[in-house]
Design a protein around this motif. Structure first.
Motif, short mmCIF file in Angstrom:
data_model
loop_
_atom_site.label_atom_id
_atom_site.label_comp_id
_atom_site.label_asym_id
_atom_site.label_seq_id
_atom_site.Cartn_x
_atom_site.Cartn_y
_atom_site.Cartn_z
N LYS A 43 0.83 -1.20 0.00
CA LYS A 43 0.00 0.00 0.00
C LYS A 43 0.87 1.25 0.00
O LYS A 43 2.00 1.25 0.47
N SER A 44 0.31 2.34 -0.51
CA SER A 44 1.09 3.58 -0.58
C SER A 44 1.39 4.11 0.81
O SER A 44 2.43 4.73 1.03
N TYR A 81 7.94 3.33 5.32
CA TYR A 81 9.27 2.77 5.06
C TYR A 81 10.25 3.87 4.64
O TYR A 81 11.40 3.87 5.08
N ALA A 82 9.80 4.79 3.80
CA ALA A 82 10.67 5.87 3.35
C ALA A 82 11.10 6.75 4.52
O ALA A 82 12.28 7.12 4.63
N CYS A 83 10.16 7.07 5.40
CA CYS A 83 10.50 7.90 6.55
C CYS A 83 11.47 7.20 7.49
O CYS A 83 12.36 7.83 8.06
N VAL A 84 11.29 5.89 7.67
CA VAL A 84 12.21 5.13 8.53
C VAL A 84 13.61 5.14 7.94
O VAL A 84 14.60 5.35 8.66
N ILE A 85 13.74 4.93 6.64
CA ILE A 85 15.05 4.92 6.00
C ILE A 85 15.70 6.30 6.07
O ILE A 85 16.90 6.42 6.36
N LEU A 99 13.41 5.61 15.06
CA LEU A 99 12.17 5.78 15.81
C LEU A 99 11.46 7.09 15.48
O LEU A 99 10.24 7.13 15.36
N VAL A 100 12.22 8.15 15.32
CA VAL A 100 11.62 9.43 14.91
C VAL A 100 11.03 9.30 13.51
O VAL A 100 9.93 9.78 13.24
N GLY A 101 11.76 8.66 12.60
CA GLY A 101 11.25 8.45 11.25
C GLY A 101 9.99 7.61 11.24
O GLY A 101 9.05 7.89 10.49
N LEU A 102 9.93 6.60 12.09
CA LEU A 102 8.73 5.76 12.19
C LEU A 102 7.54 6.58 12.67
O LEU A 102 6.44 6.49 12.11
N GLY A 103 7.76 7.37 13.68
CA GLY A 103 6.68 8.22 14.18
C GLY A 103 6.19 9.22 13.14
O GLY A 103 4.99 9.40 12.94
#
Length: 49
Positions: free
Chosen positions: A2-3, A9-13, A30-34
């Motif tokens: 899904k988009s 995933y992009a934010c986590v990377i 963790l910040v990227g995941l949030g």
């Protein structure tokens, strides 16, 4: 896939990359995941209206 998942995933990377540059990868992940979840929520909410 899904988009919304791609956004997360992009934010986590990106967060991991920034964290590695600062010397602490895990907090960056963790910040990227949030942020990814917040962006996904905002995008999905806009599509409903």
């Amino acid at each position: 896939m899904k988009s919304g998942d791609i956004i997360i995933y992009a934010c986590v990377i990106i967060g991991a990359g920034i964290g590695l540059m600062l010397g602490q990868a895990l907090p960056g992940v963790l910040v990227g995941l949030g942020l990814g979840y917040l962006i996904k929520y905002a995008v999905s909410r806009d599509k409903e209206n």
